[in-house]
Design an enzyme around this catalytic site. Structure first.
Site, PDB file in Angstrom:
ATOM      1  N   ASN A 117       1.066  -1.467   0.380  1.00  0.00           N
ATOM      2  CA  ASN A 117      -0.230  -0.436  -0.154  1.00  0.00           C
ATOM      3  C   ASN A 117       0.996   1.533  -0.190  1.00  0.00           C
ATOM      4  OD1 ASN A 117      -2.330   1.895   0.744  1.00  0.00           O
ATOM      5  ND2 ASN A 117      -2.412   1.384   2.391  1.00  0.00           N
ATOM      6  N   LYS A 129       0.552   3.964  -0.166  1.00  0.00           N
ATOM      7  CA  LYS A 129      -0.567   5.674   0.276  1.00  0.00           C
ATOM      8  C   LYS A 129      -0.305   6.694  -0.090  1.00  0.00           C
ATOM      9  CE  LYS A 129      -0.294   3.239   4.574  1.00  0.00           C
ATOM     10  NZ  LYS A 129       0.127   3.403   5.995  1.00  0.00           N
ATOM     11  N   HIS A 154      -9.189   0.860   5.232  1.00  0.00           N
ATOM     12  CA  HIS A 154      -8.223  -0.006   5.174  1.00  0.00           C
ATOM     13  C   HIS A 154      -7.995   1.415   7.067  1.00  0.00           C
ATOM     14  CE1 HIS A 154      -3.748   1.916   6.746  1.00  0.00           C
ATOM     15  NE2 HIS A 154      -3.593   1.090   5.952  1.00  0.00           N
ATOM     16  N   GLY A 187       2.445   2.139  11.176  1.00  0.00           N
ATOM     17  CA  GLY A 187       3.757   3.226  10.705  1.00  0.00           C
ATOM     18  C   GLY A 187       4.034   3.507  12.164  1.00  0.00           C
ATOM     19  N   SER A 204       3.380  -2.353  10.154  1.00  0.00           N
ATOM     20  CA  SER A 204       5.533  -2.596  10.441  1.00  0.00           C
ATOM     21  C   SER A 204       5.866  -3.692   9.796  1.00  0.00           C
ATOM     22  CB  SER A 204       5.773  -2.267  11.488  1.00  0.00           C
ATOM     23  OG  SER A 204       5.058  -0.724  12.012  1.00  0.00           O
ATOM     24  N   GLY A 234       2.951  -1.435   4.012  1.00  0.00           N
ATOM     25  CA  GLY A 234       2.849   0.031   4.498  1.00  0.00           C
ATOM     26  C   GLY A 234       4.164   0.685   3.897  1.00  0.00           C
TER      27      GLY A 234
HETATM   28  P1  PGA Z   1       3.130  -0.276   7.657  1.00  0.00           P
HETATM   29  O1  PGA Z   1       1.608  -0.050   7.207  1.00  0.00           O
HETATM   30  O2  PGA Z   1       3.602  -0.807   6.977  1.00  0.00           O
HETATM   31  O3  PGA Z   1       3.698   1.202   7.367  1.00  0.00           O
HETATM   32  O4  PGA Z   1       3.020  -0.029   8.954  1.00  0.00           O
HETATM   33  C1  PGA Z   1       0.910  -0.630   6.877  1.00  0.00           C
HETATM   34  C2  PGA Z   1      -0.921  -0.657   6.048  1.00  0.00           C
HETATM   35  O5  PGA Z   1      -1.383   0.804   6.622  1.00  0.00           O
HETATM   36  O6  PGA Z   1      -1.162  -1.497   5.638  1.00  0.00           O
END
Ligand code: PGA
Length: 249
Positions: free
Chosen positions: A9, A11, A94, A172, A212, A233
């Protein structure tokens, strides 16, 4: 056998040029990756991404879409628009959409149905916030999210559903659920689905973990028996990291 899936993703990241570079870096190194590999760039780069991945195993997904198929919804994107540029998968629900754009389980139920009407695969995201976990309400929250958004579906529709359990406190933040916490919740999710739809649906739906995930923790999480892949992410923005994660499945 459940399909293994790694989805990235992106974003609200990467301009047109950065998109082309990242896709090229991924394309050059797809050997030894298993299962389905999906990237979800921003809307403006979807058509470009579909063109750049033509004939490759890399699939392109949208990060969101509206539940209506057209109309006066300024700034929104509809399923037929995605279909018209050959985007066949969409991420829905999400936590950032739920938190910043007030998406409810009710609206998500409509979005999921619209996506299915257009024969799209849905990566449906859900998960508890930190206070819910601290109060021991995380199972209850997850059950309610599934029931309200997905339990109106017919059993046959589940072929098009991919679940992504994402504890909000792990998105995140650099903090990941432990492999045991992920397994515990994934097994619970399968049990909730089994009690509504039976073992066949529960045992065939892919359940991804998100929050994460990085090259250093991916293998331990993916080893858990009810974890079928990841929604990535931050680490999806670096080809090397995304590919390392894809190879850990
Ligand atoms: P992250 O995001 O891997 O940066 O924690 C995961 C997500 O939002 O799908």
């Amino acid at each position: 056998m459940r399909t293994k899936i790694i989805a990235g993703n992106w974003k609200m990241n990467n301009d047109k040029k950065a998109t082309a570079i990242l896709i090229e870096q991924l394309e050059e190194n797809l050997q030894n990756t298993n299962g389905r590999l999906i990237i979800a760039p921003p809307f403006t780069h979807l058509e470009q991404s579909v063109a750049l991945t033509k004939g490759s195993k890399l699939e392109v997904a949208a990060q969101n879409m509206h539940q209506a198929i057209s109309g006066a919804f300024t700034g929104e994107i509809a399923a037929p628009m995605l279909q018209s540029i050959n985007v066949r998968t969409v991420i829905l629900g999400h936590s950032e959409r739920r938190t910043y754009f007030n998406e409810t389980n009710h609206a998500l139920a409509e979005k999921v149905q619209t996506a299915l009407d257009y024969d799209m695969d849905v990566i449906f995201c859900f998960g508890e916030v930190l206070s819910e976990r601290k109060e021991g309400k995380h199972f209850e929250t997850v059950k309610q999210q599934l029931e309200e958004a997905l339990f109106g579906l017919e059993a046959a529709a589940w072929k098009k559903i991919i679940l992504a359990y994402e504890p909000v406190w792990a998105i995140g933040t650099g903090e990941t659920a432990s492999p045991e916490q992920a397994q515990e919740m994934h097994a619970y999710i399968r049990q909730v689905i089994a009690s509504k739809y039976g073992a066949q649906v529960a045992n065939t739906v892919s359940i991804l973990y998100g929050g994460s995930v990085k090259p250093s923790n991916a293998a331990d999480i993916f080893q858990q028996k009810d974890v079928d892949g990841g929604l990535i992410g931050g680490a999806a923005l670096k080809a090397e990291d995304f590919l390392a994660i894809a190879k850990a499945i």
